[in-house]
Design an enzyme around this catalytic site. Structure first.
Site, PDB file in Angstrom:
ATOM      1  N   THR A   1    -101.426 -65.789  46.997  1.00  0.00           N
ATOM      2  CA  THR A   1    -101.616 -65.596  48.500  1.00  0.00           C
ATOM      3  C   THR A   1    -100.577 -66.235  49.305  1.00  0.00           C
ATOM      4  O   THR A   1    -100.045 -65.308  50.048  1.00  0.00           O
ATOM      5  CB  THR A   1    -103.110 -65.996  48.783  1.00  0.00           C
ATOM      6  OG1 THR A   1    -104.281 -65.285  48.129  1.00  0.00           O
ATOM      7  CG2 THR A   1    -103.100 -65.689  50.425  1.00  0.00           C
TER       8      THR A   1
ATOM      9  N   GLY B   1     -98.432 -57.646  53.850  1.00  0.00           N
ATOM     10  CA  GLY B   1     -99.361 -57.691  54.831  1.00  0.00           C
ATOM     11  C   GLY B   1    -100.879 -57.211  54.197  1.00  0.00           C
ATOM     12  O   GLY B   1    -100.805 -57.156  52.880  1.00  0.00           O
TER      13      GLY B   1
ATOM     14  N   GLU C   1     -95.855 -48.835  54.043  1.00  0.00           N
ATOM     15  CA  GLU C   1     -95.251 -49.098  52.699  1.00  0.00           C
ATOM     16  C   GLU C   1     -95.501 -48.021  51.838  1.00  0.00           C
ATOM     17  O   GLU C   1     -96.061 -46.875  52.168  1.00  0.00           O
ATOM     18  CB  GLU C   1     -95.968 -50.423  52.177  1.00  0.00           C
ATOM     19  CG  GLU C   1     -95.535 -51.895  53.038  1.00  0.00           C
ATOM     20  CD  GLU C   1     -96.458 -53.018  52.443  1.00  0.00           C
ATOM     21  OE1 GLU C   1     -96.051 -54.007  52.991  1.00  0.00           O
ATOM     22  OE2 GLU C   1     -97.160 -52.740  51.680  1.00  0.00           O
TER      23      GLU C   1
ATOM     24  N   HIS D   1     -93.376 -55.284  40.307  1.00  0.00           N
ATOM     25  CA  HIS D   1     -92.687 -54.772  41.779  1.00  0.00           C
ATOM     26  C   HIS D   1     -91.231 -54.381  41.611  1.00  0.00           C
ATOM     27  O   HIS D   1     -90.500 -55.043  40.983  1.00  0.00           O
ATOM     28  CB  HIS D   1     -93.003 -56.085  42.581  1.00  0.00           C
ATOM     29  CG  HIS D   1     -92.686 -55.885  43.980  1.00  0.00           C
ATOM     30  ND1 HIS D   1     -91.343 -55.517  44.656  1.00  0.00           N
ATOM     31  CD2 HIS D   1     -93.665 -55.893  45.041  1.00  0.00           C
ATOM     32  CE1 HIS D   1     -91.674 -55.203  46.012  1.00  0.00           C
ATOM     33  NE2 HIS D   1     -92.980 -55.521  46.286  1.00  0.00           N
TER      34      HIS D   1
ATOM     35  N   ARG E   1     -95.391 -47.846  43.686  1.00  0.00           N
ATOM     36  CA  ARG E   1     -94.528 -48.854  43.198  1.00  0.00           C
ATOM     37  C   ARG E   1     -94.229 -48.597  41.534  1.00  0.00           C
ATOM     38  O   ARG E   1     -93.271 -48.679  41.106  1.00  0.00           O
ATOM     39  CB  ARG E   1     -95.279 -50.193  43.174  1.00  0.00           C
ATOM     40  CG  ARG E   1     -95.252 -50.877  44.439  1.00  0.00           C
ATOM     41  CD  ARG E   1     -96.089 -52.194  44.359  1.00  0.00           C
ATOM     42  NE  ARG E   1     -96.000 -52.635  45.611  1.00  0.00           N
ATOM     43  CZ  ARG E   1     -96.724 -53.811  46.190  1.00  0.00           C
ATOM     44  NH1 ARG E   1     -97.478 -54.432  45.363  1.00  0.00           N
ATOM     45  NH2 ARG E   1     -96.375 -54.200  47.177  1.00  0.00           N
TER      46      ARG E   1
ATOM     47  N   HIS F   1     -95.738 -58.286  38.529  1.00  0.00           N
ATOM     48  CA  HIS F   1     -96.376 -58.803  39.959  1.00  0.00           C
ATOM     49  C   HIS F   1     -97.816 -58.733  40.129  1.00  0.00           C
ATOM     50  O   HIS F   1     -98.155 -59.701  40.511  1.00  0.00           O
ATOM     51  CB  HIS F   1     -95.800 -57.576  41.021  1.00  0.00           C
ATOM     52  CG  HIS F   1     -96.233 -57.902  42.339  1.00  0.00           C
ATOM     53  ND1 HIS F   1     -95.552 -58.805  42.877  1.00  0.00           N
ATOM     54  CD2 HIS F   1     -96.821 -57.135  43.401  1.00  0.00           C
ATOM     55  CE1 HIS F   1     -96.035 -59.122  44.309  1.00  0.00           C
ATOM     56  NE2 HIS F   1     -96.739 -57.716  44.465  1.00  0.00           N
TER      57      HIS F   1
ATOM     58  N   ARG G   1    -101.917 -50.033  41.693  1.00  0.00           N
ATOM     59  CA  ARG G   1    -102.267 -50.434  42.982  1.00  0.00           C
ATOM     60  C   ARG G   1    -101.434 -50.059  44.132  1.00  0.00           C
ATOM     61  O   ARG G   1    -100.139 -50.042  43.946  1.00  0.00           O
ATOM     62  CB  ARG G   1    -102.327 -52.128  43.009  1.00  0.00           C
ATOM     63  CG  ARG G   1    -102.490 -52.840  44.450  1.00  0.00           C
ATOM     64  CD  ARG G   1    -102.638 -54.420  44.268  1.00  0.00           C
ATOM     65  NE  ARG G   1    -101.641 -54.798  44.182  1.00  0.00           N
ATOM     66  CZ  ARG G   1    -100.734 -54.916  45.091  1.00  0.00           C
ATOM     67  NH1 ARG G   1    -101.027 -54.961  46.339  1.00  0.00           N
ATOM     68  NH2 ARG G   1     -99.447 -55.958  44.894  1.00  0.00           N
TER      69      ARG G   1
ATOM     70  N   SER H   1    -104.310 -55.279  47.854  1.00  0.00           N
ATOM     71  CA  SER H   1    -104.701 -56.713  47.115  1.00  0.00           C
ATOM     72  C   SER H   1    -105.577 -57.686  47.967  1.00  0.00           C
ATOM     73  O   SER H   1    -106.505 -58.148  47.928  1.00  0.00           O
ATOM     74  CB  SER H   1    -103.672 -56.969  46.284  1.00  0.00           C
ATOM     75  OG  SER H   1    -102.269 -57.397  47.150  1.00  0.00           O
ATOM     76  N   LEU H   2    -104.842 -57.995  49.123  1.00  0.00           N
ATOM     77  CA  LEU H   2    -105.461 -59.025  50.231  1.00  0.00           C
ATOM     78  C   LEU H   2    -106.606 -58.579  50.746  1.00  0.00           C
ATOM     79  O   LEU H   2    -107.591 -58.978  50.920  1.00  0.00           O
ATOM     80  CB  LEU H   2    -104.246 -59.295  50.971  1.00  0.00           C
ATOM     81  CG  LEU H   2    -103.086 -60.295  50.807  1.00  0.00           C
ATOM     82  CD1 LEU H   2    -102.126 -60.641  51.759  1.00  0.00           C
ATOM     83  CD2 LEU H   2    -103.532 -61.528  49.857  1.00  0.00           C
TER      84      LEU H   2
END
Length: 575
Positions: free
Chosen positions: A48, A54, A124, A249, A295, A356, A391, A396-397
């Site tokens: 994190t 973001g 993104e 990544h 990605r 990543h 993903r 993820s966050l």
């Protein structure tokens, strides 16, 4: 309950991992629970902390839940669990509101103010709208430091750093025999500076240990990302799913002195162009979305162009943006690049792909339940079906926030059901081990593991590479287990043992999936398998200790947590 052994410790709840998931759950539970929070390195050292881009959430009136769901499903290449995606996306704005209320300093548009408006949103790869709320280019650091400060100040949270989790404490361990229904009563952990192993007893245990990027030679992950939770849960009998899907990544800074520094997806979101050394822009040749493709596509395109041209890297060009814009939106990236003599306002950034994110993990449901009663998992260590085969950036966050909240509610309910005395936790047995005088073995095995995983289990795979990886790993696993049985545990040994098992889970899962989908690209099967519904690759241990790999078709919802061990279709068995 009899008197505690000298090396045991008790609390209502044990949380292993202090990133966004562990801290969020700890703060929610601490209102009426005594929480012990273990972190492997110094407090705050987690994936994190290093997250730049973001958190994806629907905050713009022009955006919609349906479009965020669609983008997530599209990136996931048919393996997302629709129920999970819908749940996480719809709870996103509320999760962001909680962070804002705690004081996370998200970047605002000039002159605008509002509870969920007035924030600068970026875009993104894979997103159809600007929906990434951020704190300049150091969002993870802003979130981590805010949550960590609150946890340190809370009287019901005991934060213990430099504790390396070794194994879960199960009812079978406590009783000395297999019970009718197993359950988790905490975990053993090594205090690395002192060498002391403590049994941390708890009515509920939450694994928030992050991913396993350190299984690869090159990764954007911190040194703590050694797959601890996944390995411990698997050994305790939990199912693990989709470990073949490791996200690389596309843009990690390429410099001999830079250690795994990520160049945020947001740089491409703000118009960054990928070029070869001669200035040639190559992404339009690989995907109509060019630099804003998901990605997996961008990483494979870079890998292809590097191999085609023999180049060591490619270049990310953001020089069309004025210096003031770069200083405002990417201050961390600009400062780091300047340390290495790269001025991103006037020259392109050399970049390469790096491991990543672990899209697979411990099978859970939307409340974080695993197959072991009393054990919960959330964040990158868990598999909820949100990410599918790839993903979507900045989900993820979001997942960590949303599912930590639902998990802590389930943990509270489980603790209330089990309000009696906890069983006595046996002390850590050191009667059959000695101090090692061959630590070079651990260092050598660690280096060998990461090298052959990079060579054979990277962005592009083949059956032959997978076979080579499995042969080398089988030999290495034997060495590690023999060493572990003979010598006193150290942090390096514990992490190597966890990583070696996770590598085995990755390889077995990849060998089972005879198709290319999302992050798993096998040149021997260049497309997705047709004629059958998409499936998750599920790995688990049989009662006799063997490992089994099977397929579980995706039927529109999460299949995780407290369900039967045996999926629907057998695929292969591995000892």
């Amino acid at each position: 309950m009899i008197a505690q052994p000298p090396n045991s410790d008790y609390s209502d709840t044990l949380i292993i991992g202090a990133g966004i998931s562990g801290l969020s759950a700890a703060l929610a539970l601490a209102s009426d629970h005594q929480v012990t929070l273990l972190t492997k390195g110094r407090a705050g050292e987690s994936a994190t902390l290093y997250a730049q881009g973001g958190i994806a959430a629907v905050l713009d009136p022009a955006d919609s839940f349906e479009e965020h769901v669609h983008d997530t499903l599209e990136a996931g290449a048919g393996l997302c669990h629709p129920e999970t995606v819908d749940f996480v996306v719809r709870h996103g704005p509320g999760a962001i509101q909680r962070l804002i209320a705690m004081g996370v300093p998200f970047t605002r548009e000039a002159g605008e103010e509002g509870p969920l408006s007035g924030f600068h949103l970026t875009r993104e790869g894979g997103h159809s709208h600007r929906r990434i709320i951020h704190a300049a280019d150091a969002t993870g650091r802003a979130v981590e430091t805010t949550l960590l400060e609150a946890a340190r100040a809370h009287p019901n949270i005991r934060l213990l750093d430099q504790h390396v989790a070794i194994q879960l404490i199960t009812a079978a361990k406590v009783a000395g025999k297999a019970p009718e229904r197993d359950r988790c009563w905490g975990a053993y952990a090594l205090h690395a500076p002192s060498g002391q192993v403590t049994g941390f007893g708890a009515r509920t245990t939450l694994l928030a240990t992050g991913g396993a990027g350190k299984v690869y030679l090159y990764t954007t992950n911190p040194d703590t990302a050694t797959g601890d939770g996944i390995a411990m849960a698997y050994r305790a009998g939990c199912r693990v799913a989709n470990m073949e899907f490791i996200q690389f990544h596309p843009t990690c800074l390429y410099h001999p002195e830079a250690k795994s520094f990520l160049i945020s997806e947001a740089v491409r979101g703000e118009g960054g162009i990928l070029r070869l050394a001669n200035g040639d822009r190559f992404m339009p040749r690989h995907d109509e979305r060019a630099e804003l493709a998901p990605r997996d596509i961008v990483a494979r395109a870079i890998d292809y162009e590097m191999k085609r041209t023999g180049a060591d890297c490619v270049y990310l060009d953001i020089t069309h943006q004025p210096q003031e814009f770069l200083e405002h939106h990417f201050p961390t990236i600009r400062a780091k690049c300047l340390e290495y003599g790269i001025d991103i306002a006037t020259e392109p950034i050399p970049v390469v792909p790096a491991a990543h994110y672990t899209c697979g993990g411990i099978v859970t449901n939307l409340q974080g339940h695993t197959d072991l009663d009393g054990l919960f998992a959330v964040g990158e260590t868990a598999h909820t079906g949100l990410h599918g085969a790839n993903r979507l950036a900045s989900n993820s966050l979001l997942e960590g926030l949303v599912l930590a909240d639902s998990a802590q509610q389930a943990m509270r309910e489980r603790t209330a059901q089990d309000a009696g005395e906890m069983p006595d936790i046996p002390g850590w047995d050191t009667s059959r081990v000695t101090e090692s005088n061959e630590l070079v073995v651990v260092a050598h095995d660690w280096a060998e593991l990461r090298q052959f995983m990079w060579d054979y289990m990277g962005i592009v795979r083949t059956d032959k590479r997978l076979e080579r990886a499995k042969r080398r790993l089988d030999m290495l696993l034997g060495e590690v287990e023999e060493y572990y049985a003979r010598f006193t545990v150290t942090q390096d040994l514990i992490e190597l043992r966890h990583l070696a098992l996770v590598a085995d889970l990755i390889i077995r899962s990849a060998r089972s999936r005879r198709e290319s989908r999302g992050l798993h690209y096998n040149q021997d099967y260049p497309g997705p398998e047709t004629g059958r519904p998409p499936w998750d690759t599920v790995v688990y241990r049989t009662p006799d200790g063997h490992g089994r790999t099977e397929d579980l078709p995706i039927a529109g919802g999460s299949h995780g947590g407290k369900s039967e061990k045996t999926p629907n279709h057998q695929d292969a068995e591995d000892d």
